[in-house]
Motif scaffolding. Structure first.
Motif, PDB file in Angstrom:
ATOM      1  N   ASN A 192       7.339  -4.519   6.302  1.00 53.57           N
ATOM      2  CA  ASN A 192       6.518  -5.946   6.809  1.00 53.57           C
ATOM      3  C   ASN A 192       7.142  -6.981   6.218  1.00 53.57           C
ATOM      4  OD1 ASN A 192       4.641  -4.327   8.055  1.00 53.57           O
ATOM      5  ND2 ASN A 192       3.133  -4.116   6.561  1.00 53.57           N
ATOM      6  N   CYS A 193       7.215  -7.174   4.968  1.00 54.73           N
ATOM      7  CA  CYS A 193       7.624  -8.280   4.252  1.00 54.73           C
ATOM      8  C   CYS A 193       9.535  -8.383   4.153  1.00 54.73           C
ATOM      9  CB  CYS A 193       7.165  -8.411   3.039  1.00 54.73           C
ATOM     10  SG  CYS A 193       7.675  -7.324   1.685  1.00 54.73           S
ATOM     11  N   ARG A 194      10.171  -7.483   4.216  1.00 54.69           N
ATOM     12  CA  ARG A 194      11.390  -6.980   4.219  1.00 54.69           C
ATOM     13  C   ARG A 194      12.088  -7.551   2.940  1.00 54.69           C
ATOM     14  NH1 ARG A 194      12.721  -4.221   7.941  1.00 54.69           N
ATOM     15  NH2 ARG A 194      14.849  -4.890   7.877  1.00 54.69           N
ATOM     16  N   HIS A 195      11.110  -7.464   1.869  1.00 53.64           N
ATOM     17  CA  HIS A 195      11.604  -7.442   0.393  1.00 53.64           C
ATOM     18  C   HIS A 195      12.348  -6.239  -0.155  1.00 53.64           C
ATOM     19  CE1 HIS A 195       8.864 -11.072   0.184  1.00 53.64           C
ATOM     20  NE2 HIS A 195       9.769 -11.347  -0.534  1.00 53.64           N
ATOM     21  N   LEU A 196      13.189  -6.273  -0.887  1.00 50.94           N
ATOM     22  CA  LEU A 196      13.547  -5.086  -1.737  1.00 50.94           C
ATOM     23  C   LEU A 196      12.946  -5.309  -3.169  1.00 50.94           C
ATOM     24  CD1 LEU A 196      17.506  -5.832  -1.093  1.00 50.94           C
ATOM     25  CD2 LEU A 196      16.013  -4.055  -0.151  1.00 50.94           C
ATOM     26  N   PHE A 197      12.557  -3.905  -3.507  1.00 49.74           N
ATOM     27  CA  PHE A 197      12.169  -3.535  -4.538  1.00 49.74           C
ATOM     28  C   PHE A 197      12.828  -2.275  -5.074  1.00 49.74           C
ATOM     29  CE2 PHE A 197       8.683  -5.321  -2.257  1.00 49.74           C
ATOM     30  CZ  PHE A 197       8.163  -6.223  -2.988  1.00 49.74           C
ATOM     31  N   HIS A 198      13.070  -2.298  -6.760  1.00 53.00           N
ATOM     32  CA  HIS A 198      13.535  -1.046  -7.408  1.00 53.00           C
ATOM     33  C   HIS A 198      12.790   0.101  -6.644  1.00 53.00           C
ATOM     34  CE1 HIS A 198      15.223  -3.743 -10.587  1.00 53.00           C
ATOM     35  NE2 HIS A 198      16.237  -3.213 -10.197  1.00 53.00           N
ATOM     36  N   ARG A 199      13.435   1.107  -6.332  1.00 53.63           N
ATOM     37  CA  ARG A 199      12.624   2.355  -6.008  1.00 53.63           C
ATOM     38  C   ARG A 199      11.633   2.860  -6.949  1.00 53.63           C
ATOM     39  NH1 ARG A 199      15.552   8.312  -4.630  1.00 53.63           N
ATOM     40  NH2 ARG A 199      13.245   9.194  -4.112  1.00 53.63           N
ATOM     41  N   THR A 242       0.753  -1.169  -0.023  1.00 57.01           N
ATOM     42  CA  THR A 242       0.045   0.142  -0.051  1.00 57.01           C
ATOM     43  C   THR A 242       0.991   1.276  -0.170  1.00 57.01           C
ATOM     44  OG1 THR A 242       0.029   0.367   2.263  1.00 57.01           O
ATOM     45  CG2 THR A 242      -1.722  -1.042   1.344  1.00 57.01           C
ATOM     46  N   ARG A 243       0.427   2.378  -0.309  1.00 56.29           N
ATOM     47  CA  ARG A 243       0.970   3.564  -0.234  1.00 56.29           C
ATOM     48  C   ARG A 243       1.505   3.795   1.070  1.00 56.29           C
ATOM     49  NH1 ARG A 243       4.330   6.426  -2.621  1.00 56.29           N
ATOM     50  NH2 ARG A 243       3.326   5.855  -4.522  1.00 56.29           N
ATOM     51  N   GLU A 244       0.826   3.496   2.293  1.00 58.72           N
ATOM     52  CA  GLU A 244       1.401   3.633   3.486  1.00 58.72           C
ATOM     53  C   GLU A 244       2.592   2.777   3.912  1.00 58.72           C
ATOM     54  OE1 GLU A 244      -1.995   3.098   2.836  1.00 58.72           O
ATOM     55  OE2 GLU A 244      -2.664   5.227   2.875  1.00 58.72           O
ATOM     56  N   GLU A 245       2.571   1.660   3.326  1.00 55.04           N
ATOM     57  CA  GLU A 245       3.760   0.846   3.565  1.00 55.04           C
ATOM     58  C   GLU A 245       4.724   1.433   2.740  1.00 55.04           C
ATOM     59  OE1 GLU A 245       1.849  -3.580   4.052  1.00 55.04           O
ATOM     60  OE2 GLU A 245       1.926  -2.809   2.209  1.00 55.04           O
ATOM     61  N   VAL A 246       4.633   1.876   1.604  1.00 61.41           N
ATOM     62  CA  VAL A 246       5.869   2.399   1.115  1.00 61.41           C
ATOM     63  C   VAL A 246       6.418   3.624   1.760  1.00 61.41           C
ATOM     64  CG1 VAL A 246       6.775   3.649  -1.135  1.00 61.41           C
ATOM     65  CG2 VAL A 246       5.363   1.460  -1.380  1.00 61.41           C
ATOM     66  N   ASN A 247       5.400   4.504   2.239  1.00 61.63           N
ATOM     67  CA  ASN A 247       5.874   5.749   2.674  1.00 61.63           C
ATOM     68  C   ASN A 247       6.643   5.388   4.032  1.00 61.63           C
ATOM     69  OD1 ASN A 247       4.696   7.417   0.676  1.00 61.63           O
ATOM     70  ND2 ASN A 247       2.802   7.629   1.755  1.00 61.63           N
ATOM     71  N   SER A 248       5.995   4.256   4.700  1.00 56.37           N
ATOM     72  CA  SER A 248       6.852   4.219   6.168  1.00 56.37           C
ATOM     73  C   SER A 248       8.237   3.252   5.847  1.00 56.37           C
ATOM     74  CB  SER A 248       5.804   3.214   6.900  1.00 56.37           C
ATOM     75  OG  SER A 248       5.776   1.694   6.302  1.00 56.37           O
ATOM     76  N   ALA A 249       8.562   2.915   4.592  1.00 59.96           N
ATOM     77  CA  ALA A 249       9.695   2.242   4.176  1.00 59.96           C
ATOM     78  C   ALA A 249      10.832   3.077   4.892  1.00 59.96           C
ATOM     79  CB  ALA A 249      10.028   1.916   2.968  1.00 59.96           C
ATOM     80  N   ILE A 283      21.905  -8.987  -0.646  1.00 59.81           N
ATOM     81  CA  ILE A 283      21.083  -9.589  -1.487  1.00 59.81           C
ATOM     82  C   ILE A 283      21.620 -10.967  -1.953  1.00 59.81           C
ATOM     83  CG2 ILE A 283      20.001  -8.929  -3.746  1.00 59.81           C
ATOM     84  CD1 ILE A 283      20.610  -6.055  -3.339  1.00 59.81           C
ATOM     85  N   PRO A 284      20.667 -12.057  -1.721  1.00 59.41           N
ATOM     86  CA  PRO A 284      20.877 -13.415  -2.196  1.00 59.41           C
ATOM     87  C   PRO A 284      21.127 -13.420  -3.725  1.00 59.41           C
ATOM     88  CG  PRO A 284      19.441 -13.438  -0.535  1.00 59.41           C
ATOM     89  CD  PRO A 284      19.541 -12.066  -1.098  1.00 59.41           C
TER      90      PRO A 284
END
Length: 88
Positions: A73-80, A17-24, A49-50
């Motif tokens: 929450n999930c600890r996954h990495l994503f391209h910004r 969600t937008r909130e999850e991204v903003n809290s990153a 990064i494995p």
């Protein structure tokens, strides 16, 4: 993929969600070689990064000098750019 999604609509719900991204906690820069990548934050935090891990939005491998976000929450990495565009 992102262009196709903008034309046809999302194939699945957004990964965050937008909130999850903003809290990153911020942006990491990927350093190292293709076989040994580490995401480093400006505050010194590091994430190993494995091998073979990739962005789950665009499905591209991570490369040195790219910017990524790690979701809390999930600890996954994503391209910004991918996660910012995909979630909002």
């Amino acid at each position: 993929m992102l262009l196709l999604s903008s034309i046809l609509g999302p194939a699945k719900p957004p990964v965050a969600t937008r909130e999850e991204v903003n809290s990153a906690p911020g942006v990491f820069i990927i350093n190292g070689t293709r076989d040994s990548l580490i995401a480093e934050a400006s505050n010194g935090d590091q994430v190993q990064i494995p091998p073979g891990e990739r962005c789950l939005v665009c499905l591209s491998d991570y490369e040195p000098k790219e910017e990524v976000r790690q979701l809390t929450n999930c600890r996954h990495l994503f391209h910004r750019d991918c996660i910012d565009q995909h979630s909002g």
